[in-house]
Scaffold this motif. Structure first.
Motif, PDB file in Angstrom:
ATOM      1  N   PRO A  19       0.788  -1.238   0.000  1.00 39.50           N
ATOM      2  CA  PRO A  19       0.000   0.000   0.000  1.00 39.50           C
ATOM      3  C   PRO A  19       0.821   1.290   0.000  1.00 39.50           C
ATOM      4  O   PRO A  19       0.273   2.363  -0.217  1.00 39.50           O
ATOM      5  CB  PRO A  19      -0.828  -0.111   1.293  1.00 39.50           C
ATOM      6  N   SER A  20       2.117   1.195   0.222  1.00 42.13           N
ATOM      7  CA  SER A  20       2.965   2.391   0.200  1.00 42.13           C
ATOM      8  C   SER A  20       3.773   2.511  -1.093  1.00 42.13           C
ATOM      9  O   SER A  20       4.737   3.269  -1.156  1.00 42.13           O
ATOM     10  CB  SER A  20       3.918   2.378   1.399  1.00 42.13           C
ATOM     11  N   TYR A  21       3.373   1.787  -2.122  1.00 39.91           N
ATOM     12  CA  TYR A  21       4.131   1.731  -3.382  1.00 39.91           C
ATOM     13  C   TYR A  21       3.793   2.951  -4.246  1.00 39.91           C
ATOM     14  O   TYR A  21       2.848   2.951  -5.025  1.00 39.91           O
ATOM     15  CB  TYR A  21       3.806   0.435  -4.103  1.00 39.91           C
ATOM     16  N   VAL A  22       4.595   3.988  -4.112  1.00 38.20           N
ATOM     17  CA  VAL A  22       4.366   5.270  -4.783  1.00 38.20           C
ATOM     18  C   VAL A  22       4.257   5.104  -6.295  1.00 38.20           C
ATOM     19  O   VAL A  22       3.339   5.648  -6.932  1.00 38.20           O
ATOM     20  CB  VAL A  22       5.493   6.263  -4.430  1.00 38.20           C
ATOM     21  N   ASP A  23       5.192   4.366  -6.887  1.00 42.69           N
ATOM     22  CA  ASP A  23       5.199   4.205  -8.352  1.00 42.69           C
ATOM     23  C   ASP A  23       3.916   3.567  -8.865  1.00 42.69           C
ATOM     24  O   ASP A  23       3.448   3.899  -9.952  1.00 42.69           O
ATOM     25  CB  ASP A  23       6.387   3.347  -8.803  1.00 42.69           C
ATOM     26  N   ALA A  24       3.361   2.641  -8.100  1.00 40.78           N
ATOM     27  CA  ALA A  24       2.131   1.975  -8.541  1.00 40.78           C
ATOM     28  C   ALA A  24       0.972   2.970  -8.579  1.00 40.78           C
ATOM     29  O   ALA A  24       0.173   2.967  -9.518  1.00 40.78           O
ATOM     30  CB  ALA A  24       1.808   0.791  -7.635  1.00 40.78           C
ATOM     31  N   TYR A  25       0.890   3.846  -7.571  1.00 44.50           N
ATOM     32  CA  TYR A  25      -0.157   4.883  -7.587  1.00 44.50           C
ATOM     33  C   TYR A  25       0.039   5.841  -8.755  1.00 44.50           C
ATOM     34  O   TYR A  25      -0.913   6.158  -9.482  1.00 44.50           O
ATOM     35  CB  TYR A  25      -0.155   5.676  -6.274  1.00 44.50           C
TER      36      TYR A  25
END
Length: 198
Positions: free
Chosen positions: A126-132
């Motif tokens: 849930p903290s995966y910046v690139d995925a967002y």
């Protein structure tokens, strides 16, 4: 005496062979995981690892992921997607492989598949910046600007210096009529990464 000497020589030879194989495996892993721009040897090293029959599923997933990255760098997108798919099959929830495969689906205009992969990557981490940020990009290309902005907002909340998220949010804001906000976000993105829009 000759028989004993032969046994010693054979045993010593087996030790050297095992050592050479181990060294070769280590060298393959080093090259497979490297950031080398010499892509064919990297692909060869990853392939040797994959075909060795000696690796755990977790390690095989990494080798497929690394080889997929090399195929990406060669713009062989179909092969990259196939390798990321193998990595995900071997290691379900492999967030980086999901992100990369999603990015490649996006590069080929398959935005729904891209969004699915980014969503699974976010579920895994849930903290995966690139995925967002990447999912925001996919929503942008689908014309779903509000969802694009929401994902970019989340990425920026996690990392206030993420240039891609600012760029995506800026483009989406412009599409919703918020020219001032969009221009400000794009200017911030270029400040963080001057190469972004070149």
């Amino acid at each position: 005496m000759q028989r004993q000497l032969f046994s010693v020589v054979v045993s010593f030879g087996l030790v050297l062979t095992a050592s050479a194989l181990a060294q070769s495996r280590d060298e393959n892993w080093k090259l497979c995981a490297s950031d080398s721009t010499d892509l064919d040897p990297k692909i060869g090293a990853c392939t040797a690892i994959i075909q060795s029959g000696q690796e755990t599923n977790a390690d095989l997933a990494v080798a497929f992921y690394d080889r997929g990255g090399a195929y990406d760098d060669k713009d062989q997108i179909d092969r990259a997607i196939a390798d990321y798919s193998q990595a995900i099959q071997l290691k379900p929830g492999y967030a980086h492989a999901l992100r990369n495969r999603g990015r490649d689906y996006g590069r080929t205009g398959q935005y729904d598949l891209a969004i699915n992969d980014f969503s699974y990557a976010i579920q895994a981490d849930p903290s995966y910046v690139d995925a967002y940020a990447n999912r925001g990009y996919a929503y942008y290309f689908k014309g779903q600007y509000d969802r694009s902005i929401q994902d970019a907002d989340q990425a920026i909340q996690l990392d206030p210096n993420d240039a891609i998220a600012f760029y995506v949010r800026g483009m989406a804001k412009q599409q919703t009529g918020d020219t001032t906000g969009g221009d400000a976000d794009i200017a911030r993105a270029k400040q963080l990464n001057p190469n972004l829009a070149q």
